[in-house]
Design a protein around this motif. Structure first.
Motif, PDB file in Angstrom:
ATOM      1  N   ASN A  11       0.822  -1.225   0.000  1.00 63.27           N
ATOM      2  CA  ASN A  11       0.000   0.000   0.000  1.00 63.27           C
ATOM      3  C   ASN A  11       0.848   1.264   0.000  1.00 63.27           C
ATOM      4  OD1 ASN A  11       0.750   0.099   2.720  1.00 63.27           O
ATOM      5  ND2 ASN A  11      -1.288   0.760   3.424  1.00 63.27           N
ATOM      6  N   ARG A  15       2.511   0.225  -6.080  1.00 62.29           N
ATOM      7  CA  ARG A  15       1.960  -0.990  -5.462  1.00 62.29           C
ATOM      8  C   ARG A  15       1.996  -2.193  -6.407  1.00 62.29           C
ATOM      9  NH1 ARG A  15      -3.866   0.507  -3.619  1.00 62.29           N
ATOM     10  NH2 ARG A  15      -3.882   1.215  -5.789  1.00 62.29           N
ATOM     11  N   TYR A  37      -6.401  -7.433  -6.257  1.00 60.39           N
ATOM     12  CA  TYR A  37      -7.583  -6.894  -5.561  1.00 60.39           C
ATOM     13  C   TYR A  37      -7.213  -5.613  -4.825  1.00 60.39           C
ATOM     14  CZ  TYR A  37      -9.702 -11.404  -6.502  1.00 60.39           C
ATOM     15  OH  TYR A  37     -10.212 -12.514  -7.134  1.00 60.39           O
ATOM     16  N   GLU A  38      -8.090  -4.639  -4.913  1.00 60.93           N
ATOM     17  CA  GLU A  38      -7.947  -3.397  -4.142  1.00 60.93           C
ATOM     18  C   GLU A  38      -8.697  -3.634  -2.840  1.00 60.93           C
ATOM     19  OE1 GLU A  38      -6.957  -0.193  -5.918  1.00 60.93           O
ATOM     20  OE2 GLU A  38      -6.793   0.698  -3.916  1.00 60.93           O
ATOM     21  N   THR A  39      -8.021  -3.441  -1.705  1.00 57.99           N
ATOM     22  CA  THR A  39      -8.651  -3.858  -0.446  1.00 57.99           C
ATOM     23  C   THR A  39      -8.595  -2.754   0.608  1.00 57.99           C
ATOM     24  OG1 THR A  39      -6.652  -4.805   0.516  1.00 57.99           O
ATOM     25  CG2 THR A  39      -7.949  -6.242  -0.908  1.00 57.99           C
ATOM     26  N   ARG A  40      -9.664  -2.663   1.355  1.00 59.65           N
ATOM     27  CA  ARG A  40      -9.759  -1.725   2.478  1.00 59.65           C
ATOM     28  C   ARG A  40      -8.811  -2.199   3.586  1.00 59.65           C
ATOM     29  NH1 ARG A  40     -14.974  -2.687   4.690  1.00 59.65           N
ATOM     30  NH2 ARG A  40     -15.894  -2.074   2.721  1.00 59.65           N
ATOM     31  N   ASP A  49      -5.364   2.298   0.852  1.00 55.14           N
ATOM     32  CA  ASP A  49      -5.833   0.964   0.443  1.00 55.14           C
ATOM     33  C   ASP A  49      -4.653   0.109  -0.009  1.00 55.14           C
ATOM     34  OD1 ASP A  49      -8.414   1.616   0.904  1.00 55.14           O
ATOM     35  OD2 ASP A  49      -9.046   1.629  -1.201  1.00 55.14           O
ATOM     36  N   LEU A  51      -3.148  -3.159  -2.396  1.00 55.22           N
ATOM     37  CA  LEU A  51      -3.353  -4.153  -3.445  1.00 55.22           C
ATOM     38  C   LEU A  51      -2.941  -5.482  -2.836  1.00 55.22           C
ATOM     39  CD1 LEU A  51      -1.976  -2.573  -6.745  1.00 55.22           C
ATOM     40  CD2 LEU A  51      -4.343  -2.633  -5.929  1.00 55.22           C
ATOM     41  N   THR A 120      -8.967 -10.538   2.596  1.00 52.53           N
ATOM     42  CA  THR A 120      -7.907 -10.091   1.681  1.00 52.53           C
ATOM     43  C   THR A 120      -7.013 -11.251   1.247  1.00 52.53           C
ATOM     44  OG1 THR A 120      -6.539  -9.520   3.597  1.00 52.53           O
ATOM     45  CG2 THR A 120      -7.866  -7.768   2.631  1.00 52.53           C
ATOM     46  N   ARG A 156     -12.056  -5.745  -3.586  1.00 51.11           N
ATOM     47  CA  ARG A 156     -12.630  -5.416  -4.903  1.00 51.11           C
ATOM     48  C   ARG A 156     -11.660  -5.823  -6.006  1.00 51.11           C
ATOM     49  NH1 ARG A 156     -12.615  -0.627  -7.584  1.00 51.11           N
ATOM     50  NH2 ARG A 156     -11.435   0.407  -5.950  1.00 51.11           N
ATOM     51  N   ARG A 158      -9.558  -5.794  -9.216  1.00 52.51           N
ATOM     52  CA  ARG A 158      -9.041  -4.758 -10.128  1.00 52.51           C
ATOM     53  C   ARG A 158      -8.682  -5.451 -11.448  1.00 52.51           C
ATOM     54  NH1 ARG A 158      -6.854   0.241  -8.405  1.00 52.51           N
ATOM     55  NH2 ARG A 158      -6.467   0.397 -10.632  1.00 52.51           N
TER      56      ARG A 158
END
Ligand SMILES: Nc1ncnc2c1ncn2[C@@H]1O[C@H](COP(=O)(O)OP(=O)(O)OP(=O)(O)O)[C@@H](O)[C@H]1O
Ligand SMILES: Nc1nc2c(c(=O)[nH]1)N=C(CO)CN2
Length: 164
Positions: A11, A15, A37-40, A49, A51, A120, A156, A158
């Protein structure tokens, strides 16, 4: 030694470039690599965020300690500085499972203790291994289904980004 699952996260800075650095460094044993994936962020929420991605690797000549060493070498190659627990980082490489190996050595806990609660890791792992199994905990599909919907929503795809 048998199939090994590694999780990758970044992050800070470039990234995708850092995740690619890790995949390149695992190339000689690479079996599969997930989408990106883009992750919180979890743990420390006030940070950018991440990756995240997951790799499966296999090399009969390497044991779990070899994989930990390789993971740490890759983090060093990404100029990772250890500052804050669960804080921002250029590259995090965790050893999730090494076959059925169990370890309670704090330098190498196996399976990685955070796995069952981390969408994640579970989401990208399930993508590349539909029958994935976390020793002592159960199927990855089942673990994911038990997580709060909010956790899964924080991960999410990507599909505009790709690891080669
Ligand atoms: N399965 C494992 N994979 C990677 N490191 C591990 C593992 N088990 C124990 N460790 C140890 O964890 C230490 C700290 O790792 P790190 O700084 O990456 O933690 P973190 O990523 O902030 O938190 P977490 O481990 O909960 O993801 C390392 O020194 C390493 O020896
Ligand atoms: N979304 C997300 N959050 C994190 C991650 C990570 O890989 N993804 N890694 C952390 C440190 O291990 C702390 N928080």
């Amino acid at each position: 030694m048998s199939r090994t699952v590694l999780s990758l996260g970044s992050n800070l800075g470039d990234r995708l470039g850092y995740l690619q650095l890790a995949v390149d460094g695992l190339r000689d044993a690479l079996v599969a690599v997930s989408s990106v994936y883009e992750t919180r962020p979890w743990g420390v929420s006030d940070q950018p965020d991440f990756l995240n991605a997951v790799c499966v690797v296999d090399d009969p000549g390497r044991d779990e300690w070899d994989w930990l060493r390789r993971a740490q070498e890759l983090e060093e190659a990404a100029d990772r500085v250890r500052e804050q627990r669960w804080g921002p980082r250029t590259l995090d490489v965790d050893v999730v499972v090494v076959g059925e190996v169990r370890s309670e050595d704090p330098r190498l806990l196996l399976p990685h203790p955070g796995t069952a609660s981390r969408a994640t890791v579970l989401v990208p792992w399930l993508e590349i291994e539909q029958a994935a199994w976390l020793p002592g905990r159960g199927s990855v599909a089942g673990l994911l289904a038990e997580l709060p919907a909010e956790e899964r929503a924080g991960v999410r795809l990507r599909d505009d980004l790709r690891l080669a």
